[in-house]
Scaffold this active site. Sequence first.
Site, PDB file in Angstrom:
ATOM      1  N   ASP A   1       0.843  -1.206   0.000  1.00  0.00           N
ATOM      2  CA  ASP A   1       0.000   0.000   0.000  1.00  0.00           C
ATOM      3  C   ASP A   1       0.873   1.250   0.000  1.00  0.00           C
ATOM      4  O   ASP A   1       2.041   1.216   0.397  1.00  0.00           O
ATOM      5  CB  ASP A   1      -0.953   0.013   1.202  1.00  0.00           C
ATOM      6  CG  ASP A   1      -0.242   0.053   2.540  1.00  0.00           C
ATOM      7  OD1 ASP A   1       0.811  -0.615   2.687  1.00  0.00           O
ATOM      8  OD2 ASP A   1      -0.734   0.758   3.451  1.00  0.00           O
TER       9      ASP A   1
ATOM     10  N   GLU B   1       0.174  -0.913   5.824  1.00  0.00           N
ATOM     11  CA  GLU B   1       1.272  -0.310   6.607  1.00  0.00           C
ATOM     12  C   GLU B   1       1.059   1.183   6.786  1.00  0.00           C
ATOM     13  O   GLU B   1       1.294   1.729   7.865  1.00  0.00           O
ATOM     14  CB  GLU B   1       2.614  -0.587   5.926  1.00  0.00           C
ATOM     15  CG  GLU B   1       3.823  -0.339   6.835  1.00  0.00           C
ATOM     16  CD  GLU B   1       4.318   1.107   6.859  1.00  0.00           C
ATOM     17  OE1 GLU B   1       5.033   1.474   7.795  1.00  0.00           O
ATOM     18  OE2 GLU B   1       3.970   1.889   5.937  1.00  0.00           O
TER      19      GLU B   1
END
Lengths: 456, 456
Positions: A88, A152
């Site tokens: 991400d 994250e």
Amino acid sequence: MEYINKYVEENKDRFLEELFGLIRIPSISSIAAHKPDMYKAAGYWKKTLLEAGADKAEVFETAGNPVTYGEKIIDPALPTVLVYGHMDVMPVDPIDLWDTPPFEPQVRDGKIYARGADDDKGQGMMHAKAFELMVKTNTLPCNVKFMIEGEEEIGSPNLGKWCEQNKEMLKADIILVSDTSMLGADIPSITTGLRGLSYWQVEVTGPNRDLHSGIFGGAVANPINVLCSMIDQMVDADGKVTIPGFYDTVQEVSAEERALLGKAPFNEEKYKKALGVDELKGEKGFSTSEHTGIRPSFDVCGIWGGYTGEGAKTVLPSKAFAKISSRLVPDQDHEKIAVLFKDHFESIAPKSVKVEVTYLHGGPAYVCPIDIPAYQAAEKAYTDTFGNRPVPVRSGGSIPIISTFEKVLGIKTVLMGFGLESDAIHSPNENYPLEQFYKGIKTIPLFYKYFAEMSK
Amino acid sequence: MEYINKYVEENKDRFLEELFGLIRIPSISSIAAHKPDMYKAAGYWKKTLLEAGADKAEVFETAGNPVTYGEKIIDPALPTVLVYGHMDVMPVDPIDLWDTPPFEPQVRDGKIYARGADDDKGQGMMHAKAFELMVKTNTLPCNVKFMIEGEEEIGSPNLGKWCEQNKEMLKADIILVSDTSMLGADIPSITTGLRGLSYWQVEVTGPNRDLHSGIFGGAVANPINVLCSMIDQMVDADGKVTIPGFYDTVQEVSAEERALLGKAPFNEEKYKKALGVDELKGEKGFSTSEHTGIRPSFDVCGIWGGYTGEGAKTVLPSKAFAKISSRLVPDQDHEKIAVLFKDHFESIAPKSVKVEVTYLHGGPAYVCPIDIPAYQAAEKAYTDTFGNRPVPVRSGGSIPIISTFEKVLGIKTVLMGFGLESDAIHSPNENYPLEQFYKGIKTIPLFYKYFAEMSK
């Protein structure tokens, strides 16, 4: 290591094209509309691992975004390396400050420009390609596992639980992560400390509707003025956070260690020039690298309220908002800090407004010992590739999940970062030098080699 | 006055439909994209005046938005009334707080809901319809001129010059304006004072790009934190504005006049309840109506910077912005105050940031004497229609152009407002009670009658 250079040289264009394919997926975890992109990115990672030589790879569901897991077990008697990375990326606004579209990677002046070019698609892809290199050249000396998550950048809210549920599968001797920076392209360094984080959203409500600032101005508390005042009260003139108890569990670093950390090269004039500021600002009694390395911080990440459009609208708004974060150091407990902030912020609110504090996410700080074989293997690998022995540094950034790994899986992490400060991660025009990308791919197989030798 | 009631009764639905036609034009002056709507509104006013009985009506160009002028001269020996109003409206955001679309007028519970329903399309249209009534019933006792501008909500930047250029055409004995409020539906009042205004935009720049709040947080000044601190310093604990020289020219109102102003009915508990606040906040030593009537204010009308989207993005932003306004009282000079603020705001900026202050617009305060025939004619007209003698009040709002009229044209203004505090002007769900709309149309012809009589 001739075979390493040769393989990278012969495959460099393909490596780049494979990274670009990953970058083109706009996998922004903090924006719900990008959920389908998270699955695309997870699938892309699965394919990448299988093509690189994994025995198996799978996309796992979590309560949030998926995790891609892959492995190649060559001999249970050999040491096992668990690679962690994230698929991400951060949002891209302010979008108008990007010179080229964030999800259309471009190489200019030897750098890849794109959101995720460094953080963490570029650095993550280095591990996939180093793994491929070792498999294809028959030099893989360890078992390898990959765990690539999709949350994250929003604080990994589901990975801890997923790790608990898959403890057996994730068994390893060391976790290897490339999601940090080096001091400079010619100053290799290994991050041995990471700050923790607490992140809140606050909402200040004054009158029950936007008011005419002429008819009411001067008689009714303006929530923006009040929010500004409350924020201003959070840090004193010496740069100390005023939340009662905030520093109670801060590990005071010894004079000796502070002297050692002070040896990392730092040029304040260059640093200020690079940032375009005339003066730095930080907690009294500490140096700039200490401000970001061993001391907590208090930053407003965003603020909004009232009329923010074109021209002039006179209004006394009903509400004002801010997103506020604090970087934490060992042994501050992010959940305790979350409560201390909320209590304090609410306590300083005047009666003329109502205040709501929401804790969005957080995580503890992490410190990596420098006397473990994995750290020393990393040190040797960097020395081979960069020509200098890397310096251990405490970074100001946070990867909250690293502490969770130690707690849940009982495994230490080595942070082999290859980013540079100029990569502008989280900012417009994020970039990653091609040289760092390829040097990373060359350094990682050396880590495996030395780690396997030292583990014998 | 039977003929008045009869005419209004017979034409009330058409009056409303004509107002709705005007409201449906989204003439937001602060947003450049609505420029064509300003011309639509100007044309609509021209048509309205001609149909009401004007001898001529014309749309005049200015450097900004157009002005519609119309007149009916019945006898140069009779007194002349110059009606001023504005065709432009405020922006509509936050749009999601509107119960019905702002430019689709609806009547609910006896109120017209729409942007401009009161300010100033509703109140302006009353004059057109009162004029029509007098023409059609052959009761017009004065010459009438209309001047309807398109930039009131952005501080009338071009009307002063236009007045200078058309001084001869605009010659009149009194200016009549309905763009203010009454104390309550059963408490008629006439605004005798208006506050002035200064409006700035400020930009605080820290680092030259958005930074990672982990890597830099604690070492580099955050422009949002700095902006909050600077804003907080602008008003002290007693609610006094801290800009040096800010109060130097503030007219101290005598104890006698303060006592008189204090007679206007005011219920603090009701006021707080209507606004949904537990406590008011204002300058020490003055009452709530004094805070808005005779004392200057300092309000942040808008603030923005950093990440303001969904979820949590950790960023140390490069820039923070605010729109700031100050309501002024006699004899504060808005241009001098503009400079005092800029100098002071820049002087308190720490070296760690750069600050830019832009003055967007402003205007001086105005006071109307209560011993002139026009004020007394208005007083009698209200008394007839509402059954009570109206109270003179000092309003907190600003109509900067009113002072300009006096300066440029040498004509006093009477502020015959029919708005109510609950009309939510400048806010979502702006509304205007039908009863006020029709009572206004009935009151205005009485003003003309008494004014003509008193001027004999």
